[in-house]
Design an enzyme around this catalytic site. Structure first.
Site, PDB file in Angstrom:
ATOM      1  N   GLU A  85      -2.530  -2.109   6.981  1.00 44.23           N
ATOM      2  CA  GLU A  85      -3.914  -2.633   7.031  1.00 44.23           C
ATOM      3  C   GLU A  85      -4.086  -3.556   8.247  1.00 44.23           C
ATOM      4  O   GLU A  85      -5.061  -3.446   8.999  1.00 44.23           O
ATOM      5  CB  GLU A  85      -4.185  -3.375   5.727  1.00 44.23           C
ATOM      6  CG  GLU A  85      -5.466  -4.179   5.650  1.00 44.23           C
ATOM      7  CD  GLU A  85      -5.544  -4.988   4.337  1.00 44.23           C
ATOM      8  OE1 GLU A  85      -5.388  -4.402   3.253  1.00 44.23           O
ATOM      9  OE2 GLU A  85      -5.739  -6.214   4.412  1.00 44.23           O
ATOM     10  N   HIS A 127       1.481  -1.482   2.545  1.00 41.48           N
ATOM     11  CA  HIS A 127       0.044  -1.149   2.644  1.00 41.48           C
ATOM     12  C   HIS A 127      -0.672  -2.222   3.464  1.00 41.48           C
ATOM     13  O   HIS A 127      -1.459  -1.923   4.367  1.00 41.48           O
ATOM     14  CB  HIS A 127      -0.558  -1.056   1.235  1.00 41.48           C
ATOM     15  CG  HIS A 127      -2.059  -1.104   1.190  1.00 41.48           C
ATOM     16  ND1 HIS A 127      -2.781  -2.266   1.388  1.00 41.48           N
ATOM     17  CD2 HIS A 127      -2.981  -0.133   1.013  1.00 41.48           C
ATOM     18  CE1 HIS A 127      -4.073  -2.000   1.324  1.00 41.48           C
ATOM     19  NE2 HIS A 127      -4.226  -0.718   1.094  1.00 41.48           N
ATOM     20  N   ASN A 128      -0.376  -3.469   3.170  1.00 44.11           N
ATOM     21  CA  ASN A 128      -1.046  -4.559   3.883  1.00 44.11           C
ATOM     22  C   ASN A 128      -0.618  -4.617   5.346  1.00 44.11           C
ATOM     23  O   ASN A 128      -1.430  -4.922   6.216  1.00 44.11           O
ATOM     24  CB  ASN A 128      -0.782  -5.894   3.188  1.00 44.11           C
ATOM     25  CG  ASN A 128      -1.677  -6.081   1.975  1.00 44.11           C
ATOM     26  OD1 ASN A 128      -2.050  -5.109   1.325  1.00 44.11           O
ATOM     27  ND2 ASN A 128      -2.032  -7.304   1.653  1.00 44.11           N
ATOM     28  N   LYS A 173       2.977  -2.227  -1.816  1.00 40.59           N
ATOM     29  CA  LYS A 173       1.701  -2.922  -1.546  1.00 40.59           C
ATOM     30  C   LYS A 173       1.826  -3.762  -0.266  1.00 40.59           C
ATOM     31  O   LYS A 173       0.896  -3.856   0.530  1.00 40.59           O
ATOM     32  CB  LYS A 173       1.302  -3.804  -2.737  1.00 40.59           C
ATOM     33  CG  LYS A 173       0.072  -4.688  -2.476  1.00 40.59           C
ATOM     34  CD  LYS A 173      -1.158  -3.872  -2.128  1.00 40.59           C
ATOM     35  CE  LYS A 173      -2.471  -4.614  -2.154  1.00 40.59           C
ATOM     36  NZ  LYS A 173      -2.641  -5.749  -1.299  1.00 40.59           N
ATOM     37  N   SER A 206      -4.943  -2.910  -4.765  1.00 40.80           N
ATOM     38  CA  SER A 206      -5.713  -3.009  -3.527  1.00 40.80           C
ATOM     39  C   SER A 206      -7.149  -2.543  -3.715  1.00 40.80           C
ATOM     40  O   SER A 206      -7.418  -1.634  -4.483  1.00 40.80           O
ATOM     41  CB  SER A 206      -5.070  -2.159  -2.430  1.00 40.80           C
ATOM     42  OG  SER A 206      -5.865  -2.221  -1.269  1.00 40.80           O
TER      43      SER A 206
HETATM   44  C1  6PG Z   1      -6.186  -5.329  -0.476  1.00 43.21           C
HETATM   45  C2  6PG Z   1      -6.059  -6.372   0.569  1.00 43.21           C
HETATM   46  C3  6PG Z   1      -5.896  -7.692  -0.043  1.00 43.21           C
HETATM   47  C4  6PG Z   1      -6.199  -8.784   0.941  1.00 43.21           C
HETATM   48  C5  6PG Z   1      -5.055  -9.491   1.492  1.00 43.21           C
HETATM   49  C6  6PG Z   1      -4.893  -9.529   2.974  1.00 43.21           C
HETATM   50  O1  6PG Z   1      -5.357  -4.443  -0.430  1.00 43.21           O
HETATM   51  O2  6PG Z   1      -7.100  -5.414  -1.297  1.00 43.21           O
HETATM   52  O3  6PG Z   1      -4.951  -6.132   1.376  1.00 43.21           O
HETATM   53  O4  6PG Z   1      -4.672  -7.749  -0.668  1.00 43.21           O
HETATM   54  O5  6PG Z   1      -7.259  -8.617   1.713  1.00 43.21           O
HETATM   55  O6  6PG Z   1      -5.226 -10.758   0.960  1.00 43.21           O
HETATM   56  O7  6PG Z   1      -5.503 -10.611   3.494  1.00 43.21           O
HETATM   57  P1  6PG Z   1      -5.143 -11.418   4.811  1.00 43.21           P
HETATM   58  O8  6PG Z   1      -5.805 -10.654   5.895  1.00 43.21           O
HETATM   59  O9  6PG Z   1      -5.802 -12.722   4.549  1.00 43.21           O
HETATM   60  O10 6PG Z   1      -3.684 -11.550   4.935  1.00 43.21           O
END
Ligand code: 6PG
Length: 467
Positions: free
Chosen positions: A177, A173-174, A170, A116
């Site tokens: 996010e 994590h997303n 991960k 990430s």
């Molecule tokens: C990271 C991000 C990266 C990315 C994803 C999410 O941890 O560096 O999470 O993996 O930005 O592609 O993107 P979307 O918002 O397009 O799903």
């Protein structure tokens, strides 16, 4: 992202980096642009394997899915037992489990590593979440440690667990996010519509918040995004960007996996659904003339309201992390991974998209009580919630009364109230299930499983212990 990671690797003492791209032109351009990296350009898998010292380590950075399988198939043909193939993309963790199992049969190690930090993080130091075998970690650990971000003197990488554990973490994590981004977006929207402040003024508020407990990469970049002016129109850029959010799928994976594991990640789910709703222009246009509240929103004290929103954001953010860690715990149990929760919070302190000051508090919470059943009940977070819950309610109530959608704020508050409720209407749901499907229920006053012989005539109702 792949080329930046390669440059990062090449910049560390002792690493020789060979490059293999499907397009030779791409390889040649990279090598020409970065002579300092002393890349070894290769034109095929055999040449690539021959350029590496054993045990060889290959890091694949290609599109998740079929392309990853295709590269693995080729590498397996030219690699030897003990070599390591790393998938550094955003792969679905169940694919990683499958691939690890298949590659292991050849004696080659396969490691799914979540990476990430975006383009910049790949170059200057990402947060890395590798899975795979203990044997692979012996070789891979020092390599990944050399390129990872460093937070408070500690590298942002740890061996998360076996096979798909790295990609699973991960994925979470997303998911967090997504929730964090949606909550910030709701905070911005509420402040803008509630107080009439301009994007630039709200940028100042976010910059101020970034000096306090909410300090994080996402708050920091939000201030910059809001401050940006469109060169062509002179408008705040945020006003000329089409309001339809995209998604590559990792947020949806987090929610799907949570559904399978039976973990309520409602804040994360709302964030995913909010993006889907935004991207339905036909439905939005059709619904645009449905009625909203009659009176326009009048925030009396703008400063007090902004502080309420800050507290609501902080509280909702705690819910998102708490739900994410619940899913990590459930996944670890389901797939047999020994995941150290405190270590995960540590490696998220630097390099990654959700890096934030308060991650140390998560590490502390699990250090104090490794068996913590819900992160939000740890003393530090409990205090934040005690301090913020009234403000949180005011914000959610205000949003509902004024017709401003705040799905992540409100679902997080409902989750909080659901967890702390003494009694839930789930009892009624159990009654309904037993009524139409004889699904049985348990009682509060004695052990056993019960079914009622439901009837319109109350005298005929009788309970049977099906034990
Ligand atoms: C990271 C991000 C990266 C990315 C994803 C999410 O941890 O560096 O999470 O993996 O930005 O592609 O993107 P979307 O918002 O397009 O799903």
């Amino acid at each position: 992202m792949g080329s930046n990671l390669a440059r990062n690797l090449a910049s560390r003492e002792g690493n020789t980096v060979a490059i293999l791209n499907r397009s030779h032109e791409k390889t040649d351009a990279l090598v020409a642009e970065h002579p300092e990296a002393e890349f070894v350009a290769t034109r095929g898998y055999e040449e690539f394997a021959a350029a590496l010292q054993t045990p060889r380590t290959a890091i694949i950075m290609v599109k998740a899915g079929g392309p990853t399988d295709a590269v693995i198939d080729e590498l397996v043909k030219v690699f030897e037992p003990g070599d390591i193939i790393v998938d550094g993309g955003n792969a679905l963790f169940t694919d990683t489990i499958r691939r690890e199992k298949a590659v292991r049969e050849t004696g080659i190690n396969f490691v799914g590593a979540g990476i990430s930090g975006g383009e910049e993080g790949a170059l200057t130091g990402p947060s890395i979440m590798p899975g795979g075998s203990d044997e692979s970690w012996v070789t891979l650990g020092p390599i990944l440690t050399s390129i990872a971000a460093v937070a408070e003197g500690e590298p942002c990488v740890t061996h998360v667990g076996h096979d798909g554990a790295g990609h699973f973490v991960k994925m979470i994590h997303n998911g967090i996010e997504y929730a964090d981004m949606q909550l910030i977006a709701e905070a911005y929207d509420l402040i803008r519509r509630g107080t009439g402040k301009s994007p630039a003024e709200i940028a100042d508020i976010f910059a101020e918040w970034n000096r306090g407990e909410l300090e994080s990469y996402l708050i920091e970049i939000t201030a910059e995004v809001l401050r940006q002016v469109d060169a062509e129109t002179g408008q705040p850029l945020v006003d000329v960007i089409l309001d339809q959010a995209g998604a590559k799928g990792t947020g949806a994976w987090t929610v799907k996996s949570a559904l399978d594991l039976g973990i309520p990640v409602s804040g994360i789910a709302e964030a995913v659904f909010a993006r889907s709703l935004s991207s339905k222009p036909a439905q939005r246009a059709a619904a645009a003339d449905l009625p909203g509240p009659s009176a326009a929103w009048q925030v009396q004290d703008a400063d007090a309201f902004v502080e309420d929103v800050r507290l609501a954001l902080y509280a909702s953010k705690i819910i998102a992390y708490s739900q994410g860690f619940d899913e990590i715990i459930a996944g670890a149990e389901e797939y047999g991974w020994d995941i150290q929760k405190g270590e995960i919070a540590k490696i998220w302190r630097g390099g990654c998209i959700i890096r934030a000051r308060f991650l140390n508090r998560i590490t502390d919470a699990y250090a104090e009580n490794p068996e913590l059943v819900a992160l939000l009940t740890a003393p530090f977070f409990r205090e934040v919630l005690v301090e913020g819950q009234e403000a949180w309610r005011r914000v959610v109530a205000g949003a509902a009364a004024s017709g401003i959608p705040a799905p992540a704020f409100s679902s997080s508050l409902s989750y909080y109230d659901g967890l702390r409720a003494d009694r839930l209407p789930a009892a009624l749901v159990q009654g309904q299930r037993d009524f139409f499907g004889a699904h049985t229920y348990k009682r509060v006053d004695r052990d056993g499983t019960f079914h009622t012989l439901w009837s319109g005539d109350r005298s005929e109702i009788s309970a049977v212990d099906t034990h």
